[in-house]
Scaffold this active site. Structure first.
Site, PDB file in Angstrom:
ATOM      1  N   ASP A 186     -22.463 -38.495   4.907  1.00 13.89           N
ATOM      2  CA  ASP A 186     -23.568 -37.685   5.406  1.00 13.89           C
ATOM      3  C   ASP A 186     -22.968 -36.553   6.243  1.00 13.89           C
ATOM      4  O   ASP A 186     -22.452 -36.784   7.334  1.00 13.89           O
ATOM      5  CB  ASP A 186     -24.506 -38.552   6.253  1.00 13.89           C
ATOM      6  N   HIS A 187     -23.068 -35.324   5.731  1.00 17.61           N
ATOM      7  CA  HIS A 187     -22.421 -34.184   6.384  1.00 17.61           C
ATOM      8  C   HIS A 187     -23.065 -33.850   7.732  1.00 17.61           C
ATOM      9  O   HIS A 187     -22.472 -33.133   8.550  1.00 17.61           O
ATOM     10  CB  HIS A 187     -22.483 -32.961   5.462  1.00 17.61           C
ATOM     11  N   ARG A 188     -24.255 -34.368   7.994  1.00 16.56           N
ATOM     12  CA  ARG A 188     -24.890 -34.126   9.296  1.00 16.56           C
ATOM     13  C   ARG A 188     -24.159 -34.881  10.405  1.00 16.56           C
ATOM     14  O   ARG A 188     -24.207 -34.486  11.573  1.00 16.56           O
ATOM     15  CB  ARG A 188     -26.357 -34.567   9.260  1.00 16.56           C
TER      16      ARG A 188
END
Length: 432
Positions: free
Chosen positions: A404-406
């Site tokens: 999850d790049h967040r």
């Protein structure tokens, strides 16, 4: 006044369930803690306990009814001195309950006018739903209490009578003004069921009804792919040192009845790596990131009709043999759908291993709110260049880490995957 028994929320994510079986009948006397019914959620069948005492005056939802919404009135409890005649009207049931009632020839005609729906559940300060018995809600309303400020002592933290009797009212807190949000753009949907069926007119097929688990899997994974910005990191891992070390350990553990699997080492490697790169030991929480201290690793377990992800808590502090024993227990009970919600909720990172099915590599979908998942393929013998520059043969396992790049950026994810690789290629380090 009769007390309404509501369909309980047996897990934080439960929105509806199946009333599988009543364990009481009309006229039975019950006390707090007595078992009332068995409720099927999307993951398990759980027992529902009484939180008040009294007599079962009327059962409103028949056992076997599917899709009963949380907080639907399923029965009415009478207190001392009350009788069935005190039940003025029959509360409305959920639309899903109608088919079950229609099949009963002796069913009474519907009441001409349904009562007003039950008030919405109060909300805690952190945004979570408050669970309270109907009697506790009435007492709280009479005393002007905010249920969101009261800690429940009943089953699963439910607020019961004793919790509100001694509480005092607090001044209400004004809700902050919030600007109206612009309506979200509609999410593109696929063709309707009828449209798909028309495509296959004249072709023989069987229509399979979706159960609760399959509906939840479809909803959560669709949400995950639409809302989580995935990226993928891939590595090959040489397993020869691990396989040799595992063989030695299994010979020594044979007398204790413990047999370590490669997956046990993978779980331990991930747990240790989350401690080595603590910024990755985190979850996405809407408007913030929660970084956990312990390594709680979820592991995908295939069951008939779906999958569970039981969570091994504090996996970084447990021995390989302890992890192996716990994993076998969780997997066995997962296949029997006997896991409690706290055993398959939580965790920061997951492992999904399809190597035993001969899959070389695959990309897994991040299961929110996790920050990532490691997809593990099978180990196969391949030609590799050794440290001395000579060509040799090694057992190589391909892994793909979905992130999850967040929560995790590329370089940080690369550090985590490197730590996992180092742990698996030097397995004795994991015991240090």
């Amino acid at each position: 006044m009769p007390t309404e028994i509501l369909m309980p929320a047996l897990s934080p994510t439960m929105e509806e369930g199946t009333l599988a079986k009543w364990l009481v009948k009309e006229g039975d006397t019950v006390s707090s803690g007595d078992l009332l019914a068995e409720i099927e959620t999307d993951k398990a069948t759980m027992e529902f306990e009484a939180v008040d005492e009294g007599t079962i005056g009327k059962i409103l939802i028949a056992e076997g009814t599917e899709g009963v919404k949380v907080n639907t009135i399923i029965a009415v409890l009478l207190e001392d001195g009350e009788s069935a005649g005190d039940i003025a009207t029959t509360p409305a049931t959920t639309p899903e309950a109608a088919p079950a009632a229609a099949g009963n020839e002796a069913a009474a005609p519907a009441a001409p006018e349904a009562p007003a729906p039950a008030p919405a559940s109060p909300i805690k300060a952190d945004g979570g739903r408050v669970f309270a018995s109907p009697l506790a809600r009435r007492i709280a309303a009479q005393k002007g209490l905010d249920l969101g400020q009261i800690i429940g002592s009943g089953p699963h933290g439910r607020i019961v009578k004793v919790d509100v009797e001694g509480a005092t009212a607090t001044a209400p807190v004004a809700a902050p003004a919030v600007a109206a949000a612009a309506p979200a753009a509609p999410v593109p949907a696929g063709p309707s069921a009828d449209a798909v069926a028309r495509m296959y007119e004249g072709r023989e097929y069987e229509e399979i009804k979706l159960d609760g688990m399959r509906k939840i899997i479809a909803a959560r994974l669709s949400e995950a792919k639409q809302t989580i910005p995935h990226f993928y990191l891939r590595r090959d891992i040489k397993l020869d040192a691990l396989l040799k070390f595992r063989s030695q350990l299994n010979k020594q553990l044979e007398a204790r009845g413990v047999k370590l699997s490669v997956n046990d080492f993978i779980i331990k490697a991930v747990a240790n790596a989350l401690q080595q790169v603590p910024a990755c030991n985190a979850v996405w929480a809407g408007d913030r990131v929660l970084q956990l201290k312990p390594s709680d690793v979820a592991v995908a377990v295939a069951i008939e009709g779906g999958l569970f992800t039981p969570v091994l808590q504090d996996a970084d502090t447990k021995s390989l043999s302890a992890l192996s024993t716990e994993m076998k227990d969780l997997a066995g009970r997962a296949r029997e759908r006997k896991l409690a919600p706290h055993e398959y909720q939580g965790g920061t990172f997951a492992v999904s291993n399809l190597g035993m099915f001969g899959i070389d590599n695959f990309d897994a979908i991040v299961n929110p709110p996790h920050s990532g998942i490691l997809a593990v393929g099978t180990g196969v013998k391949k030609p590799v260049v050794g440290d001395d520059g000579e060509l040799t043969v090694a057992t190589v396992m391909s892994v793909t880490m979905s992130v999850d790049h967040r929560v995790i950026d590329g370089a940080l994810g690369a550090q985590l995957l490197q730590a996992i690789v180092d742990n698996l290629e030097n397995p004795m380090v994991m015991l240090a």
